[in-house]
Design a protein around this motif. Structure first.
Motif, PDB file in Angstrom:
ATOM      1  N   GLY A  30      97.422  25.236 -14.113  1.00 18.32           N
ATOM      2  CA  GLY A  30      98.105  24.123 -13.473  1.00 18.32           C
ATOM      3  C   GLY A  30      98.207  22.926 -14.395  1.00 18.32           C
ATOM      4  N   ASP A  31      99.194  22.091 -14.151  1.00 15.05           N
ATOM      5  CA  ASP A  31      99.463  20.934 -14.995  1.00 15.05           C
ATOM      6  C   ASP A  31      99.076  19.661 -14.255  1.00 15.05           C
ATOM      7  OD1 ASP A  31     100.316  19.469 -17.142  1.00 15.05           O
ATOM      8  OD2 ASP A  31     102.440  19.961 -16.939  1.00 15.05           O
ATOM      9  N   PHE A  32      98.880  18.585 -14.996  1.00 13.61           N
ATOM     10  CA  PHE A  32      98.736  17.254 -14.417  1.00 13.61           C
ATOM     11  C   PHE A  32     100.102  16.575 -14.484  1.00 13.61           C
ATOM     12  CE2 PHE A  32      94.221  17.652 -16.089  1.00 13.61           C
ATOM     13  CZ  PHE A  32      93.644  17.789 -14.832  1.00 13.61           C
ATOM     14  N   THR A  33     100.730  16.377 -13.348  1.00 15.15           N
ATOM     15  CA  THR A  33     102.092  15.840 -13.342  1.00 15.15           C
ATOM     16  C   THR A  33     102.274  14.692 -12.359  1.00 15.15           C
ATOM     17  OG1 THR A  33     102.833  17.416 -11.650  1.00 15.15           O
ATOM     18  CG2 THR A  33     103.046  18.108 -13.964  1.00 15.15           C
ATOM     19  N   ALA A  34     101.216  14.137 -11.834  1.00 19.43           N
ATOM     20  CA  ALA A  34     101.330  13.172 -10.731  1.00 19.43           C
ATOM     21  C   ALA A  34     102.166  11.955 -11.101  1.00 19.43           C
ATOM     22  CB  ALA A  34      99.936  12.735 -10.284  1.00 19.43           C
ATOM     23  N   TRP A  35     101.899  11.357 -12.275  1.00 15.23           N
ATOM     24  CA  TRP A  35     102.657  10.159 -12.655  1.00 15.23           C
ATOM     25  C   TRP A  35     104.102  10.490 -12.978  1.00 15.23           C
ATOM     26  CZ3 TRP A  35     100.270   6.294 -10.854  1.00 15.23           C
ATOM     27  CH2 TRP A  35      98.880   6.168 -10.933  1.00 15.23           C
ATOM     28  N   ARG A  36     104.338  11.650 -13.589  1.00 17.61           N
ATOM     29  CA  ARG A  36     105.710  12.052 -13.876  1.00 17.61           C
ATOM     30  C   ARG A  36     106.468  12.361 -12.584  1.00 17.61           C
ATOM     31  NH1 ARG A  36     104.287  16.509 -18.281  1.00 17.61           N
ATOM     32  NH2 ARG A  36     102.237  16.310 -17.264  1.00 17.61           N
ATOM     33  N   ASP A  37     105.771  12.957 -11.615  1.00 18.67           N
ATOM     34  CA  ASP A  37     106.401  13.216 -10.319  1.00 18.67           C
ATOM     35  C   ASP A  37     106.730  11.909  -9.606  1.00 18.67           C
ATOM     36  OD1 ASP A  37     106.153  15.910 -10.789  1.00 18.67           O
ATOM     37  OD2 ASP A  37     104.373  16.169  -9.528  1.00 18.67           O
ATOM     38  N   ARG A  96     105.788   4.271 -15.644  1.00 21.44           N
ATOM     39  CA  ARG A  96     106.449   4.889 -16.794  1.00 21.44           C
ATOM     40  C   ARG A  96     105.462   5.132 -17.936  1.00 21.44           C
ATOM     41  NH1 ARG A  96     111.881   2.713 -20.024  1.00 21.44           N
ATOM     42  NH2 ARG A  96     111.889   4.363 -21.616  1.00 21.44           N
ATOM     43  N   ARG A  97     104.636   4.135 -18.238  1.00 23.55           N
ATOM     44  CA  ARG A  97     103.674   4.308 -19.331  1.00 23.55           C
ATOM     45  C   ARG A  97     102.618   5.342 -18.962  1.00 23.55           C
ATOM     46  NH1 ARG A  97     102.696   5.736 -23.741  1.00 23.55           N
ATOM     47  NH2 ARG A  97     101.176   4.727 -25.097  1.00 23.55           N
ATOM     48  N   LEU A  98     102.183   5.338 -17.704  1.00 21.26           N
ATOM     49  CA  LEU A  98     101.216   6.334 -17.259  1.00 21.26           C
ATOM     50  C   LEU A  98     101.804   7.740 -17.375  1.00 21.26           C
ATOM     51  CD1 LEU A  98      99.803   4.422 -14.173  1.00 21.26           C
ATOM     52  CD2 LEU A  98      98.442   5.198 -16.130  1.00 21.26           C
ATOM     53  N   ALA A  99     103.083   7.890 -17.033  1.00 23.02           N
ATOM     54  CA  ALA A  99     103.736   9.188 -17.153  1.00 23.02           C
ATOM     55  C   ALA A  99     103.817   9.636 -18.610  1.00 23.02           C
ATOM     56  CB  ALA A  99     105.134   9.135 -16.527  1.00 23.02           C
ATOM     57  N   GLU A 100     104.085   8.689 -19.503  1.00 23.43           N
ATOM     58  CA  GLU A 100     104.148   9.030 -20.932  1.00 23.43           C
ATOM     59  C   GLU A 100     102.787   9.496 -21.438  1.00 23.43           C
ATOM     60  OE1 GLU A 100     105.514   5.404 -22.595  1.00 23.43           O
ATOM     61  OE2 GLU A 100     107.644   5.780 -22.167  1.00 23.43           O
ATOM     62  N   LEU A 101     101.747   8.774 -21.052  1.00 27.46           N
ATOM     63  CA  LEU A 101     100.405   9.179 -21.464  1.00 27.46           C
ATOM     64  C   LEU A 101     100.035  10.533 -20.875  1.00 27.46           C
ATOM     65  CD1 LEU A 101      98.531   5.765 -21.114  1.00 27.46           C
ATOM     66  CD2 LEU A 101      98.845   7.049 -23.242  1.00 27.46           C
ATOM     67  N   GLU A 102     100.334  10.711 -19.601  1.00 19.53           N
ATOM     68  CA  GLU A 102     100.026  11.970 -18.921  1.00 19.53           C
ATOM     69  C   GLU A 102     100.709  13.150 -19.610  1.00 19.53           C
ATOM     70  OE1 GLU A 102     100.272  12.824 -14.266  1.00 19.53           O
ATOM     71  OE2 GLU A 102     102.240  12.914 -15.249  1.00 19.53           O
ATOM     72  N   SER A 103     101.914  12.951 -20.083  1.00 19.18           N
ATOM     73  CA  SER A 103     102.675  14.045 -20.692  1.00 19.18           C
ATOM     74  C   SER A 103     102.027  14.549 -21.980  1.00 19.18           C
ATOM     75  CB  SER A 103     104.111  13.600 -20.973  1.00 19.18           C
ATOM     76  OG  SER A 103     104.163  12.640 -22.025  1.00 19.18           O
ATOM     77  N   GLN A 104     101.113  13.769 -22.543  1.00 15.06           N
ATOM     78  CA  GLN A 104     100.464  14.139 -23.805  1.00 15.06           C
ATOM     79  C   GLN A 104      99.102  14.798 -23.613  1.00 15.06           C
ATOM     80  OE1 GLN A 104     100.240  10.500 -26.137  1.00 15.06           O
ATOM     81  NE2 GLN A 104     102.275   9.882 -25.435  1.00 15.06           N
ATOM     82  N   TRP A 105      98.680  14.985 -22.356  1.00 20.95           N
ATOM     83  CA  TRP A 105      97.294  15.378 -22.131  1.00 20.95           C
ATOM     84  C   TRP A 105      96.960  16.764 -22.685  1.00 20.95           C
ATOM     85  CZ3 TRP A 105      94.867  19.341 -19.563  1.00 20.95           C
ATOM     86  CH2 TRP A 105      95.658  20.167 -18.770  1.00 20.95           C
ATOM     87  N   PHE A 160      96.059  12.801 -10.930  1.00 12.92           N
ATOM     88  CA  PHE A 160      95.666  13.989 -10.172  1.00 12.92           C
ATOM     89  C   PHE A 160      94.754  13.623  -9.001  1.00 12.92           C
ATOM     90  CE2 PHE A 160      92.196  17.070  -9.543  1.00 12.92           C
ATOM     91  CZ  PHE A 160      92.921  18.130  -9.014  1.00 12.92           C
ATOM     92  N   PHE A 161      93.737  12.815  -9.274  1.00  8.93           N
ATOM     93  CA  PHE A 161      92.778  12.485  -8.218  1.00  8.93           C
ATOM     94  C   PHE A 161      93.394  11.590  -7.146  1.00  8.93           C
ATOM     95  CE2 PHE A 161      89.275  13.620 -11.277  1.00  8.93           C
ATOM     96  CZ  PHE A 161      88.695  14.597 -10.469  1.00  8.93           C
ATOM     97  N   LEU A 162      94.226  10.638  -7.538  1.00  9.59           N
ATOM     98  CA  LEU A 162      94.819   9.750  -6.547  1.00  9.59           C
ATOM     99  C   LEU A 162      95.760  10.501  -5.609  1.00  9.59           C
ATOM    100  CD1 LEU A 162      95.457   6.602  -8.735  1.00  9.59           C
ATOM    101  CD2 LEU A 162      93.889   6.759  -6.786  1.00  9.59           C
ATOM    102  N   VAL A 163      96.568  11.394  -6.146  1.00  9.48           N
ATOM    103  CA  VAL A 163      97.469  12.173  -5.297  1.00  9.48           C
ATOM    104  C   VAL A 163      96.680  13.166  -4.446  1.00  9.48           C
ATOM    105  CG1 VAL A 163      99.321  13.894  -5.304  1.00  9.48           C
ATOM    106  CG2 VAL A 163      99.487  11.855  -6.752  1.00  9.48           C
ATOM    107  N   SER A 164      95.661  13.788  -5.025  1.00  8.06           N
ATOM    108  CA  SER A 164      94.836  14.720  -4.248  1.00  8.06           C
ATOM    109  C   SER A 164      94.135  14.000  -3.103  1.00  8.06           C
ATOM    110  CB  SER A 164      93.798  15.384  -5.158  1.00  8.06           C
ATOM    111  OG  SER A 164      94.413  16.153  -6.161  1.00  8.06           O
TER     112      SER A 164
END
Length: 327
Positions: free
Chosen positions: A165-172, A193-202, A288-292
């Motif tokens: 599974g991927d971490f995609t919460a900020w991108r979603d 936007r910045r959180l999504a950019e960082l998340e995409s690099q995990w 991930f944790f906030l959406v969960s």
């Protein structure tokens, strides 16, 4: 001390477990036979988020920590126990994990017997400096010997972190497939936007070949009578960068007022880790944790959603502190 809005759980009191007298007579007899005679069971462990029996059981021959679950009623947890048994038996002796002595998988139940940790107790809340140091030292020793997986561990089919599974919460959230109203009101939406950019690099940030515990939390640690730390519950090992295990652990220390960034930088597993790598991991975990945590209540654990929301907040606030963001 950072201002954390989500109420913190008492992690010594999160589990809803059966007591000794609530186990079927046949399972109690099985455990007594394994321990060599009449037994006296201590109170059920208060930590954790599953409903299995978990307690120290005493007999004339010594004490063991027993875990037991009905595999028909709790198939997922039973499989986790089976997996934990295989992993524990494959861990190098240098890893300070309680040793599995036996396992029974019959009559619809899975039962595990571990060495009891002498004087074992969960670390105090908030973190005490000596116990946090002991935990970081125990993980440093484990990470060193697990920096390359043994053939025995590899035969168990360990997968790369994120393989399932991927971490995609900020991108979603940025794409609109997750609604902002789902998240707590304090979440800094202008940073999405910045959180999504960082998340995409995990994935690239945390890639590696070391064996990770993958669930290194305060309530998966025991402090023994001598002050040493033991790392328990090896249910979810995977392959990745050793330092990834530190992120959630040190986020909880950040919530208690510690300089988590300095502790991370000083740890042997973090040598050569760039700031962007740590920030990518924090972004991925926080989303991930906030959406969960915003999902409907879970009937299998009354406390899991608040735990997830709290973890999401402390990881995000640590990231904000590192980035100089105000939230």
């Amino acid at each position: 001390m950072p201002h954390i809005i989500t109420p913190r759980l008492r992690y010594s009191s999160t589990a809803v477990r059966p007591g000794w007298d609530q186990l079927p007579q046949g399972i109690r007899q099985l455990i007594s036979r394994r321990l060599g005679g009449a037994v006296d069971a201590g109170p059920s462990a208060g930590s954790g988020f599953t409903g299995g029996f978990a307690a120290v059981v005493h007999s004339a021959g010594g004490s063991q920590f027993i875990k037991a679950i009905n595999g028909v009623e709790n198939a997922v947890i039973a499989d986790c126990y089976r997996r934990e048994a295989l992993i524990n038996q494959a861990l190098p002796v240098e890893v300070t994990a309680p040793l599995l002595r036996w396992v029974e998988d019959e009559d619809e139940w899975v039962v595990l017997g571990f060495d009891a940790v002498d004087g074992g107790r969960m670390p105090a809340e908030p973190w005490q400096p000596s116990e946090l140091d002991a935990t970081l030292n125990a993980y440093a020793a484990a990470a060193e010997v697990l920096s390359a997986p043994s053939a025995q561990l590899l035969r168990l089919g360990l997968k790369a972190v994120g393989a399932e599974g991927d971490f995609t919460a900020w991108r979603d959230l940025q794409a609109g497939s997750t609604k902002a109203e789902l998240l707590p009101a304090w979440v800094p939406l202008p940073r999405t936007r910045r959180l999504a950019e960082l998340e995409s690099q995990w994935r690239g940030a945390t890639a590696g070949h070391a064996v990770l515990h993958h669930d290194l939390r305060l309530d998966n640690v025991l402090i023994d009578a001598g002050g040493a730390a033991w790392i328990c519950d090896w249910n979810w090992p995977c392959l990745g960068a050793s330092w990834f295990d530190l992120v959630l652990l040190l986020a909880t220390a950040f919530a208690d007022g510690y300089d988590a960034t300095a502790l991370f930088a000083a740890h042997p597993t973090a040598r050569g880790v760039a700031d962007e790598q740590l920030d990518s991991a924090l972004a991925a975990l926080s989303g991930f944790f906030l959406v969960s945590g915003a999902q409907p209540p879970a009937d299998w654990s009354p406390h899991i959603r608040r735990h997830q929301t709290w973890c999401g907040e402390v990881t995000l606030r640590w990231l904000a502190d590192r980035r100089g963001w105000t939230i």
